[in-house]
Design an enzyme around this catalytic site. Structure first.
Site, mmCIF file in Angstrom:
data_model
loop_
_atom_site.group_PDB
_atom_site.id
_atom_site.type_symbol
_atom_site.label_atom_id
_atom_site.label_comp_id
_atom_site.label_asym_id
_atom_site.label_seq_id
_atom_site.Cartn_x
_atom_site.Cartn_y
_atom_site.Cartn_z
ATOM 1 C CG ASN A 103 87.105 36.219 -21.816
ATOM 2 O OD1 ASN A 103 88.316 36.496 -21.776
ATOM 3 N ND2 ASN A 103 86.152 37.136 -21.695
ATOM 4 C CD1 TRP A 104 90.778 31.017 -19.699
ATOM 5 C CD2 TRP A 104 93.001 30.999 -19.807
ATOM 6 N NE1 TRP A 104 91.148 29.719 -19.985
ATOM 7 C CE2 TRP A 104 92.538 29.693 -20.063
ATOM 8 C CE3 TRP A 104 94.384 31.209 -19.839
ATOM 9 C CZ2 TRP A 104 93.395 28.628 -20.315
ATOM 10 C CZ3 TRP A 104 95.244 30.141 -20.087
ATOM 11 C CH2 TRP A 104 94.748 28.862 -20.337
ATOM 12 C CE LYS A 105 85.408 37.787 -18.228
ATOM 13 N NZ LYS A 105 84.257 38.337 -17.545
ATOM 14 C CD GLU A 145 84.925 41.900 -18.303
ATOM 15 O OE1 GLU A 145 86.010 41.418 -18.696
ATOM 16 O OE2 GLU A 145 84.050 41.224 -17.714
ATOM 17 C CB SER A 163 76.588 33.817 -14.577
ATOM 18 O OG SER A 163 77.119 35.000 -14.013
ATOM 19 N N GLY A 168 83.596 32.805 -18.755
ATOM 20 C CA GLY A 168 84.617 33.551 -18.014
ATOM 21 C C GLY A 168 85.092 32.750 -16.821
ATOM 22 N N GLY A 169 84.529 33.065 -15.679
ATOM 23 C CA GLY A 169 84.949 32.459 -14.407
ATOM 24 C C GLY A 169 85.119 30.947 -14.469
HETATM 25 P P1 PGA Z 1 81.375 34.956 -16.784
HETATM 26 O O1 PGA Z 1 81.988 35.836 -17.960
HETATM 27 O O2 PGA Z 1 81.168 33.587 -17.342
HETATM 28 O O3 PGA Z 1 82.388 35.001 -15.696
HETATM 29 O O4 PGA Z 1 80.091 35.590 -16.403
HETATM 30 C C1 PGA Z 1 81.677 35.669 -19.262
HETATM 31 C C2 PGA Z 1 82.437 36.631 -20.145
HETATM 32 O O5 PGA Z 1 82.630 37.781 -19.761
HETATM 33 O O6 PGA Z 1 82.851 36.237 -21.252
#
Ligand code: PGA
Length: 670
Positions: A428-430, A517, A632, A653-654
């Site tokens: 999920n690149w956001k 989010e 995370s 995410g990250g």
């Molecule tokens: P994160 O995000 O791996 O950066 O914690 C996960 C997500 O929001 O899908």
């Protein structure tokens, strides 16, 4: 040292409760008779009907409490419960010890008869042990993990309930009373106190509740207990055959003549139909009694019914059953000691008990098909008590060891189900990456995966602006592409929105919906998400639907309700549509914070979500739903997370923003 004392206390209290529950369960009829005595003494005669049910409740709850203590589980509850019980029973047993309303308290049934003072002392010790444990709660040893204990608890309770059932429907699995096969009734009735034949015997005859009994001079009953003097009898030495009666079993005939010696002195076969109270006797299987009586008459065996001397009950019985056999009368308690069923049968030969049984336990056609001397019913049918004790122990201990193999099989089945569902690692690149950066990242990923054996589906969900280009960039690879959101509307004047059919038109196959989010910053709620889900599904997109609690909800323990509430949006879907959805559990407090839920925490919620789906739809759908973990998730923790039986991959995410950090997560699926 304190630890050692605590563990000893826990074993002592646990062991005592276990033993006392178990012996009550083995002889529930005996327990209920004892309870009846108590209820009567305390003027609660109206509750006497309940004593059979109470006996079960008492036996099972004592055993259950014993298990909790012994294994150190649910300490707070068991300690307070134990304390409450002991605070009730300790003063009660002091009262019993002081005033002796019942001879023995019956706390260990008839298996181990304690005097009332011994019982009181035992209770004081237990009470002190419980108080000690209350102050040393943390030191109580917990031998088994919770699930193992839970399994064992139910298994052991079933065994104990089974013993209760045997004792109620048949006879106690272990007979704690003296009337057992192989035992001489003469010996029991006349006892070892037999005076030498040269002595003259002086009997006094007393009556209580219409029942007459003879007593030796040195065992005259208490007149204050309701015994009334009637007569005396002197037996000269030459007549005393067999001599030296104790008061245990005395039989009278209808003319109030004592016939104990005559009946027990019979050297042939003697059938005894035993009923402590004909009014309450079970009237099933009456034919069985008639057939046995007829058979006994034909073969010339003696046949008596031994019961309480209650003319009304006898009259009723004769009227109900047409019984012609002779009635003998004995003390009710003694009959209850002889047999726990009402009615029951006992067969004697030469005064020795061959067997005893409840009616349903006798195969009448077999028994009546031959002379007793020519068949096994005419032999002593010994009951091997040691063997039975052994089997009870085996039955109680075996489930303890059954857990691990069963757990293993359960895991195998779970893994089989698990194999059926898709494993997915989705990025999920956001709001990161320009179009060029995004395409470069996708190409880099494609190159890294080329020629590799990939054991999961790989997905990248990108900003809208990149979706079409990334779809092109990864063509020919295993990578699937998705958007991070879509509009709840189909089309029209919604400036800035992107519709699900537009996402689908790029060749993308997935869409993330309900990310925390979006819930947090864009006010997405279930109503909006239901619309988005329908849009996505109508356009052939696979929704990756996110649920998860915030920190406070985790801390105040409401997280499961919160997640269930979020799942409600999915539960508006038909089973067929639901089957197309991927669920992602993302605890909000773990997203982008570096805090990961421990694999146990994650597994707990994943299992909870799966169970919730099973409840809502069915087990097959639940087993087939992929549930991803997000928050995370990195190459370092992915293997442990993915090893959990209900975690089917990750939403990243990250770590999805670099090939180097994303690849190890994909490779965590070995
Ligand atoms: P994160 O995000 O791996 O950066 O914690 C996960 C997500 O929001 O899908």
């Amino acid at each position: 040292m304190k630890k050692l004392i605590t563990v000893l206390c826990q074993l002592l209290v646990g062991g005592t409760f276990l033993f006392s529950g178990l012996v009550k369960a083995i002889d529930p009829v005996g327990t209920s008779l004892k309870l009846g005595e108590y209820l009567q003494h305390f003027g609660l005669v109206g509750m006497a009907d309940l004593s059979a049910a109470l006996a079960w409740v008492l036996a099972l709850s004592e055993f259950a409490l014993g298990l909790l203590f012994f294994f150190g589980q649910h300490r707070k509850m068991s300690l307070w419960l134990g304390l409450l019980i002991m605070l009730f029973f300790t003063p009660l047993t002091l009262y019993l010890a002081l005033y002796n309303p019942v001879d023995d308290c019956g706390c260990f049934g008839d298996a181990w008869v304690l005097t009332n003072w011994q019982t009181f002392a035992k209770n004081v010790v237990l009470l002190l042990a419980i108080v000690w444990m209350l102050f040393n709660r943390k030191r109580i040893a917990q031998w088994l993990v919770e699930e193992w204990f839970a399994f064992y608890f139910y298994a052991a309770m079933i065994v104990v309930a089974g013993l209760c059932l045997i004792g109620t429907r048949r006879l106690p699995y272990i007979d704690f009373r003296p009337y057992r096969p192989g035992v001489s009734m003469r010996q029991l009735a006349f006892g070892s106190r037999a005076p030498s034949a040269s002595e003259t015997l002086y009997y006094v005859i007393y009556e209580k509740d219409g029942v007459r009994r003879e007593f030796l001079l040195d065992s005259i009953p208490d007149e204050s207990a309701g015994w009334e003097f009637v007569d005396t009898r002197i037996v000269e030495p030459q007549q005393s055959q067999p001599a030296g009666k104790t008061q245990s079993l005395v039989l009278f005939d209808a003319e109030q003549r004592e016939v104990t010696a005559e009946v027990l002195g019979d050297t042939g076969y003697v059938f005894l139909l035993l009923s402590p109270d004909l009014l309450t006797a079970d009237e099933h299987d009456l034919d069985c009694i008639d057939n046995l009586y007829e058979y006994a008459m034909q073969e010339g065996y003696a046949f008596y019914c031994i019961t309480l001397n209650d003319p009304a009950a006898v009259g009723h019985w004769r009227y109900r059953t047409g019984a012609e056999y002779p009635m003998l009368f004995a003390d009710q308690q003694e009959i209850e000691t002889m047999i726990r069923s009402n009615p029951g049968f006992m067969l004697l030969h030469d005064g020795v008990i061959l067997w005893k049984s409840q009616l349903s336990g006798i195969d009448v056609p077999v028994l009546t098909s031959a002379k007793l001397s020519e068949q096994s019913y005419g032999q002593i049918q010994p009951i091997h008590r040691k063997k039975r004790v052994f089997w009870i122990i085996v039955w109680l201990i075996a489930p303890l060891f059954l857990y691990l193999p069963l757990q293993f099989i359960y895991k195998l089945i779970k893994n089989k189900n698990r194999k059926m569902r898709k494993k997915i690692v989705a990025g999920n690149w956001k709001m990161n990456t320009t179009l060029q950066e995004g395409v470069a990242l996708a190409e880099g990923l494609k190159a890294a995966l080329a020629g590799k054996k990939v054991n999961c589906d790989v997905v990248v969900c990108t900003p809208f602006i990149s979706v079409a280009s990334v779809v092109k960039a990864v063509e020919g690879s295993v990578i699937g592409v998705g958007a991070e959101d879509c509009s709840e509307h189909e089309k029209g004047a919604f400036t800035g929105e992107v519709a699900a059919n537009m996402v689908a038109s790029t060749g993308a196959k997935y869409v993330i919906l309900g990310h925390s989010e979006r819930r947090q910053y864009h006010g997405e709620n279930n109503a909006i998400l239901v619309n988005k889900l329908n849009q996505a599904l109508a356009n052939g997109l696979t929704p990756i639907f996110c649920v998860g609690e915030v920190k406070e909800e985790r801390e105040n323990g409401t997280f499961k309700q919160v997640i269930e509430g979020q799942m409600e949006a999915l539960y508006t879907l038909s089973a067929e549509d639901f089957a197309k959805v991927v669920v992602a559990y993302e605890p909000v407090w773990a997203i982008g914070t570096g805090l990961t839920a421990t694999s146990e925490q994650a597994q707990e919620v994943h299992a909870f979500i799966r169970a919730s789906i099973a409840k809502k739809y069915n087990a097959a759908i639940a087993d087939n739903t992929s549930i991803l973990y997000g928050g995370s998730c990195k190459g370092s923790n992915a293997p442990e997370l993915f090893a959990q039986p209900d975690i089917d991959g990750g939403l990243i995410g990250g770590a999805a923003l670099k090939v180097d950090t994303f690849m190890p997560i994909i490779e965590a699926w070995k």
